[in-house]
Write an enzyme that holds these catalytic residues in place. Structure first.
Site, PDB file in Angstrom:
ATOM      1  N   CYS A  70       0.862  -1.175   0.000  1.00  0.00           N
ATOM      2  CA  CYS A  70       0.000   0.000   0.000  1.00  0.00           C
ATOM      3  C   CYS A  70       0.899   1.225   0.000  1.00  0.00           C
ATOM      4  O   CYS A  70       1.730   1.383   0.900  1.00  0.00           O
ATOM      5  CB  CYS A  70      -0.903   0.009   1.236  1.00  0.00           C
ATOM      6  SG  CYS A  70      -1.905   1.499   1.418  1.00  0.00           S
ATOM      7  N   CYS A 177      -0.726   3.483  -7.077  1.00  0.00           N
ATOM      8  CA  CYS A 177      -1.595   2.873  -6.065  1.00  0.00           C
ATOM      9  C   CYS A 177      -1.713   1.406  -6.429  1.00  0.00           C
ATOM     10  O   CYS A 177      -1.922   1.070  -7.603  1.00  0.00           O
ATOM     11  CB  CYS A 177      -2.973   3.542  -6.056  1.00  0.00           C
ATOM     12  SG  CYS A 177      -4.207   2.709  -5.015  1.00  0.00           S
TER      13      CYS A 177
END
Length: 256
Positions: A70, A177
């Site tokens: 992440c 992302c």
């Protein structure tokens, strides 16, 4: 070998699929907290607490390494995670692939969440690794959330909006992302009409997995190809939306 991955939601599937391909025997622990996502709009303190919760739950399964799959958690919580878990558990953060994208030459677009776009962290990566490339930051509001929930119409709308803000003649798109890697080919198709014919997409799954495998103390130790899914620390299964992405195919046998 057992490797844990943590993320806000299903963005960790991209790295998990790479791990399963490179090491079919690996035992995987996928720890997330989808009810709390997206993490980007939350404070650094809140993100750190959420990341620590996911990491602690994964650490209970005694993995050989923990991948922080992440970008947002890597920005705000990596130091806290390493302070608590290392050296006993190697912690590997995720960094957008700006350096390899810039190295190929030509304009680069970095697709990222609104919270990451324009942040001191991302600007620092551009300064340190962007070289002489012409780099454009492209915010993608709503895209990660739409991918998490498998909302096809919202995915298409968010990709189209981001593609419209991507400069013509772009040579490389950095997927800033982990969720975006699940729809990489849809992003490519949206950008390709105005990009250079040599357009390349750069995700973080491959390099972060390579780094994790280098950090494992006993890489020869075999696993049993098991899959453990945790949501907010509780045993769970992959959500139906996750199973719509090709990266979930190695794990469908473990789905309900």
């Amino acid at each position: 070998m057992k490797i844990a991955l943590m993320d806000s939601g299903i963005g960790l599937l991209a790295a998990a699929a790479v791990l399963r391909r490179l090491r079919p025997d690996v035992d995987l622990v996928l720890s997330s907290n989808p009810a709390s996502m997206p993490w980007g709009p939350q404070t650094p303190e809140e993100i750190t607490e959420l990341a620590l919760g996911c990491a602690r739950a994964a650490a209970e399964y005694r993995p050989d390494a923990l991948i922080v799959a992440c970008n947002t958690a890597s920005v705000h919580a990596l130091a806290a995670l390493r302070a608590e878990l290392e050296p006993g558990l190697p912690v590997i953060g995720t960094v957008p692939a700006i350096k390899p994208a810039a190295a190929i030459g030509g304009p680069v677009a970095i697709w990222a969440t609104p919270a990451t776009t324009g942040s001191p962290y991302q600007r620092g990566l551009i300064r340190d690794f962007g070289g002489t490339a012409d780099v454009t930051e492209v915010a993608c509001p709503g895209l990660a959330d739409a991918i998490e929930h498998g909302d096809d119409a919202a995915i298409e709308a968010a990709i189209a909006a981001a593609a419209a803000r991507t400069p013509a003649g772009t040579a490389a798109v950095v997927l800033g992302c982990t969720h975006y890697e699940l729809v990489a080919e849809r992003i490519r198709a949206a950008v390709a009409p105005t990009a250079l014919p040599s357009l390349t997409l750069h995700g973080s799954a491959e390099p972060v997995v390579a780094q994790a495998l280098r950090r494992v103390l006993d890489p020869a130790r075999e696993g049993g190809a098991t899959l453990t899914v945790l949501h907010a620390g509780a045993p769970a299964t992959l959500p139906p939306a996750a199973l719509t992405y090709p990266q979930a195919l190695p794990f469908t046998a473990s789905a309900p």
